[in-house]
Each structure stands twice: as C-alpha cells, then as structure tokens.
Design a protein around this motif. Sequence first.
Motif, PDB file in Angstrom:
ATOM      1  N   ASP A 103       0.827  -1.218   0.000  1.00 61.78           N
ATOM      2  CA  ASP A 103       0.000   0.000   0.000  1.00 61.78           C
ATOM      3  C   ASP A 103       0.855   1.259   0.000  1.00 61.78           C
ATOM      4  OD1 ASP A 103      -2.302  -1.569   0.034  1.00 61.78           O
ATOM      5  OD2 ASP A 103      -2.354  -1.639   2.223  1.00 61.78           O
ATOM      6  N   GLY A 104       1.937   1.221  -0.773  1.00 56.53           N
ATOM      7  CA  GLY A 104       2.788   2.395  -0.939  1.00 56.53           C
ATOM      8  C   GLY A 104       3.869   2.560   0.097  1.00 56.53           C
ATOM      9  N   ARG A 105       3.912   1.686   1.110  1.00 54.27           N
ATOM     10  CA  ARG A 105       4.940   1.783   2.148  1.00 54.27           C
ATOM     11  C   ARG A 105       5.858   0.566   2.092  1.00 54.27           C
ATOM     12  NH1 ARG A 105       1.848   3.971   7.629  1.00 54.27           N
ATOM     13  NH2 ARG A 105       1.081   5.951   6.736  1.00 54.27           N
ATOM     14  N   GLU A 106       7.152   0.832   2.220  1.00 50.91           N
ATOM     15  CA  GLU A 106       8.098  -0.272   2.168  1.00 50.91           C
ATOM     16  C   GLU A 106       7.817  -1.250   3.308  1.00 50.91           C
ATOM     17  OE1 GLU A 106      12.871  -1.043   1.415  1.00 50.91           O
ATOM     18  OE2 GLU A 106      12.153   0.948   2.016  1.00 50.91           O
ATOM     19  N   THR A 107       7.857  -2.539   2.990  1.00 50.76           N
ATOM     20  CA  THR A 107       7.534  -3.566   3.968  1.00 50.76           C
ATOM     21  C   THR A 107       8.559  -4.686   3.908  1.00 50.76           C
ATOM     22  OG1 THR A 107       5.743  -4.999   4.782  1.00 50.76           O
ATOM     23  CG2 THR A 107       6.062  -4.913   2.408  1.00 50.76           C
ATOM     24  N   GLU A 108       8.447  -5.613   4.822  1.00 49.82           N
ATOM     25  CA  GLU A 108       9.401  -6.711   4.917  1.00 49.82           C
ATOM     26  C   GLU A 108       9.204  -7.698   3.771  1.00 49.82           C
ATOM     27  OE1 GLU A 108      10.851 -10.039   8.237  1.00 49.82           O
ATOM     28  OE2 GLU A 108       8.868  -9.102   8.390  1.00 49.82           O
ATOM     29  N   MET A 109      10.312  -8.138   3.195  1.00 47.32           N
ATOM     30  CA  MET A 109      10.273  -9.182   2.179  1.00 47.32           C
ATOM     31  C   MET A 109      10.999 -10.403   2.727  1.00 47.32           C
ATOM     32  SD  MET A 109      11.203  -9.024  -1.885  1.00 47.32           S
ATOM     33  CE  MET A 109      12.982  -9.032  -1.684  1.00 47.32           C
ATOM     34  N   LEU A 110      10.335 -11.549   2.701  1.00 46.05           N
ATOM     35  CA  LEU A 110      10.873 -12.758   3.304  1.00 46.05           C
ATOM     36  C   LEU A 110      11.508 -13.655   2.253  1.00 46.05           C
ATOM     37  CD1 LEU A 110       7.747 -13.654   5.487  1.00 46.05           C
ATOM     38  CD2 LEU A 110       9.730 -12.300   6.200  1.00 46.05           C
ATOM     39  N   ARG A 111      12.509 -14.426   2.702  1.00 39.78           N
ATOM     40  CA  ARG A 111      13.037 -15.501   1.864  1.00 39.78           C
ATOM     41  C   ARG A 111      12.282 -16.775   2.252  1.00 39.78           C
ATOM     42  NH1 ARG A 111      18.461 -16.238  -0.049  1.00 39.78           N
ATOM     43  NH2 ARG A 111      19.134 -14.701   1.476  1.00 39.78           N
ATOM     44  N   VAL A 112      11.562 -17.351   1.318  1.00 43.88           N
ATOM     45  CA  VAL A 112      10.754 -18.534   1.607  1.00 43.88           C
ATOM     46  C   VAL A 112      11.164 -19.686   0.700  1.00 43.88           C
ATOM     47  CG1 VAL A 112       8.832 -17.051   2.303  1.00 43.88           C
ATOM     48  CG2 VAL A 112       8.907 -17.946  -0.024  1.00 43.88           C
ATOM     49  N   ASN A 113      10.881 -20.899   1.167  1.00 46.36           N
ATOM     50  CA  ASN A 113      11.175 -22.106   0.367  1.00 46.36           C
ATOM     51  C   ASN A 113      12.605 -22.099  -0.169  1.00 46.36           C
ATOM     52  OD1 ASN A 113       8.545 -22.780   0.910  1.00 46.36           O
ATOM     53  ND2 ASN A 113       7.807 -22.542  -1.186  1.00 46.36           N
ATOM     54  N   LEU A 114      13.524 -21.676   0.672  1.00 42.22           N
ATOM     55  CA  LEU A 114      14.973 -21.642   0.391  1.00 42.22           C
ATOM     56  C   LEU A 114      15.413 -20.452  -0.451  1.00 42.22           C
ATOM     57  CD1 LEU A 114      16.353 -25.243  -0.272  1.00 42.22           C
ATOM     58  CD2 LEU A 114      17.083 -23.623   1.455  1.00 42.22           C
ATOM     59  N   GLY A 115      14.669 -20.093  -1.504  1.00 44.15           N
ATOM     60  CA  GLY A 115      15.198 -19.051  -2.372  1.00 44.15           C
ATOM     61  C   GLY A 115      14.158 -18.253  -3.123  1.00 44.15           C
ATOM     62  N   PHE A 116      12.959 -18.074  -2.527  1.00 48.77           N
ATOM     63  CA  PHE A 116      11.894 -17.380  -3.230  1.00 48.77           C
ATOM     64  C   PHE A 116      11.333 -16.251  -2.365  1.00 48.77           C
ATOM     65  CE2 PHE A 116      12.367 -21.604  -4.873  1.00 48.77           C
ATOM     66  CZ  PHE A 116      12.351 -21.423  -6.248  1.00 48.77           C
ATOM     67  N   ILE A 117      10.390 -15.484  -2.939  1.00 50.70           N
ATOM     68  CA  ILE A 117       9.904 -14.264  -2.291  1.00 50.70           C
ATOM     69  C   ILE A 117       8.603 -14.523  -1.547  1.00 50.70           C
ATOM     70  CG2 ILE A 117       8.975 -11.953  -2.734  1.00 50.70           C
ATOM     71  CD1 ILE A 117      10.911 -11.735  -5.066  1.00 50.70           C
ATOM     72  N   GLY A 118       8.535 -13.985  -0.336  1.00 49.03           N
ATOM     73  CA  GLY A 118       7.310 -13.985   0.434  1.00 49.03           C
ATOM     74  C   GLY A 118       7.073 -12.603   1.027  1.00 49.03           C
ATOM     75  N   VAL A 119       5.834 -12.140   1.005  1.00 46.55           N
ATOM     76  CA  VAL A 119       5.480 -10.831   1.563  1.00 46.55           C
ATOM     77  C   VAL A 119       4.292 -11.008   2.501  1.00 46.55           C
ATOM     78  CG1 VAL A 119       4.769  -8.462   1.071  1.00 46.55           C
ATOM     79  CG2 VAL A 119       6.262  -9.672  -0.542  1.00 46.55           C
ATOM     80  N   PRO A 120       4.448 -10.701   3.791  1.00 45.64           N
ATOM     81  CA  PRO A 120       3.295 -10.784   4.709  1.00 45.64           C
ATOM     82  C   PRO A 120       2.220  -9.786   4.302  1.00 45.64           C
ATOM     83  CG  PRO A 120       5.372 -10.649   5.917  1.00 45.64           C
ATOM     84  CD  PRO A 120       5.680 -10.327   4.493  1.00 45.64           C
ATOM     85  N   VAL A 121       0.960 -10.250   4.281  1.00 46.92           N
ATOM     86  CA  VAL A 121      -0.145  -9.362   3.930  1.00 46.92           C
ATOM     87  C   VAL A 121      -1.241  -9.484   4.988  1.00 46.92           C
ATOM     88  CG1 VAL A 121       0.252  -9.327   1.442  1.00 46.92           C
ATOM     89  CG2 VAL A 121      -1.099 -11.160   2.414  1.00 46.92           C
ATOM     90  N   PRO A 122      -1.792  -8.362   5.460  1.00 47.83           N
ATOM     91  CA  PRO A 122      -2.913  -8.409   6.405  1.00 47.83           C
ATOM     92  C   PRO A 122      -4.197  -8.825   5.676  1.00 47.83           C
ATOM     93  CG  PRO A 122      -1.790  -6.267   6.380  1.00 47.83           C
ATOM     94  CD  PRO A 122      -1.358  -7.011   5.169  1.00 47.83           C
ATOM     95  N   ALA A 123      -5.219  -9.090   6.451  1.00 51.48           N
ATOM     96  CA  ALA A 123      -6.519  -9.367   5.855  1.00 51.48           C
ATOM     97  C   ALA A 123      -7.046  -8.107   5.164  1.00 51.48           C
ATOM     98  CB  ALA A 123      -7.494  -9.826   6.935  1.00 51.48           C
ATOM     99  N   GLY A 124      -7.833  -8.311   4.116  1.00 53.92           N
ATOM    100  CA  GLY A 124      -8.393  -7.182   3.388  1.00 53.92           C
ATOM    101  C   GLY A 124      -7.811  -7.042   1.995  1.00 53.92           C
TER     102      GLY A 124
END
Length: 290
Positions: free
Chosen positions: A207-228
């Motif tokens: 939503d326009g604000r920098e957020t945490e990007m996770l390393r998932v499944n050894l080498g891929f991208i994950g981004v936590p998202v709230p409900a909505g």
Amino acid sequence: VFYQNERSALEEARLQKFDRVLSNVDPPNQYMLGQVGNVDGYNSGVLSGYEQFLRGVSGAARTTSPRILLDGSIPDPRALAFLGARYAISSEPIENEMFERVTPGASSDLYEIPGTLPRAFVVYDAVLAETPQDALAVLRDGDFDYGSQVVLEEPIQIGPAPNGEAVVDIVRYSEADGGMFLQVESDEPGILVLSEPYFSERGAWLDGRETEMLRVNLGFIGVPVPAGSHDVELRYVPTSLHTGGAVTAFSLLVVIVALVYTIGRGSRHGEDTSSASAESASLQGRIRQG
C-alpha cells in the motif's frame, strides 16, 4: 519446461523453423529462441538459493556447469508445479506416475506436470526451518503442500487458517527489472508467495509503504499481507549502484578539495616569492645609494 538431459527433439516445442539455427546452439539455450521458458534458466549466473532449491528437490549433483538438470535427475513434480512449469521434455522415459505423457516424439517425449501453481498466491500455514538442510527436508516431505504451506527461516505470526481464501491479480510485470505490481484480497492474514527468486536488491511495498520481504522455500519471495484488500509492489532497488555512486561522489569531492588546496597553496607561494623579491630589490637599491 525442464530437460532430463541435453538431447531433446525440437518438434515437441514446436520450434522446427529454428532447426538449422538450433543445431549450432548450446542445448540448454535452444528453446530461448522460441520464447519457451525453462526452469533451469538461460543465464550462467544462478542465484544460490534458487540453485540450492532446484538441486535439492531433484537430487542433482553439484558440478562446475551452470546447468542443473542435465544430468538425468528428475525433480519432484510438486516443486516443478510450484515453479510454474507445465511440461517436461525428456529423451528418456520418466518413470513417475505424476508425469502424464502427452505426445511421443522422434527422440523425446512431452509430459504434462499436474497441478501447476500460479506465479503468486497466498498461504496461511508456515513451517519454520532454521537451516537450509532443514528446509530441504521439509520441502522433500511428501506431506508438504506447496499450494498451502511455506517454509520460513524466521517465525512470523500468521494462521494457520485452513479456510482462508485469497484472490491475487498480477496487474503489471516487467521482465527487464523484475518489477511487479499485484492486487491482493485475503480474508485472513497470510503470506503472499511468489515463485520469483529472492535477491537482496529487490524490495517490497505494501500500500505504498516499504515492507518486509521474506526468503521462503529456500530461495523465493514472500510478503506478509494483512486481511483485506491491498496493493503489493516489488521493485528493483540497486543498492550496489547507490553505494558505487556514493563512493564515486566522495572520491570526486576529495579530488576537488585537493585541487583547490593545491591551487591555493601555489598562489600563496607565488605571492610570497614576489614579496621576497621586491624586498630584496629594495634592499639592494638602498645599499647602492649608501
């Protein structure tokens, strides 16, 4: 698409028109001319996490070659489905009931990979793995579900929400720099998972604000998202370029300061020399007059 070994017929990929050209092209790159994607990649530079994932789920031996799947290793079809691969081309029979033979070829067969996942989706269940070896053990486990679970390096507060549902729409994607804009609607907090290789110079914005990007499944991208409903954007953030620019600017500043100091010192030295010469000439004149 993946290759069991490097001898594969061109007709299965419908690239007969490139036959003469491809006879002189390195086999791993031949389908690039027909814009056929290959999970093994077309570039000799492979991100370590992606390579570790691909070797781990296929049992491929580590070699000096950048090609990973050309040694006859057969990856887990669940992992290939996670990568978005829909078909496999092999010059030898694949003895795995999960691969469905579609068409036989002159020198290779075409197999369909079941359950291909979208490039981006939301999961609500995470498994913690502290080491890459632990992560591989989870990914190899037959009970692991790529479509509803994710392997994390650090704990995060989500679900599990077995009834969670989400809709993910990729609005914009740039192959040039890996930029991506997505719209996500989820009825529970979860993790947006992308079958895009993780690397540190990619950043995520929620939503326009920098957020945490996770390393998932050894080498891929994950981004936590709230409900909505939320907008998620991936951007290429060239930190090395910024660092190099800062070093260059600092070096230029040092050169300018040194140059100004040198010029200033030269001017003062010239003034001192002129003053000393004038005093000497005046003294000599007084001596002659005396």
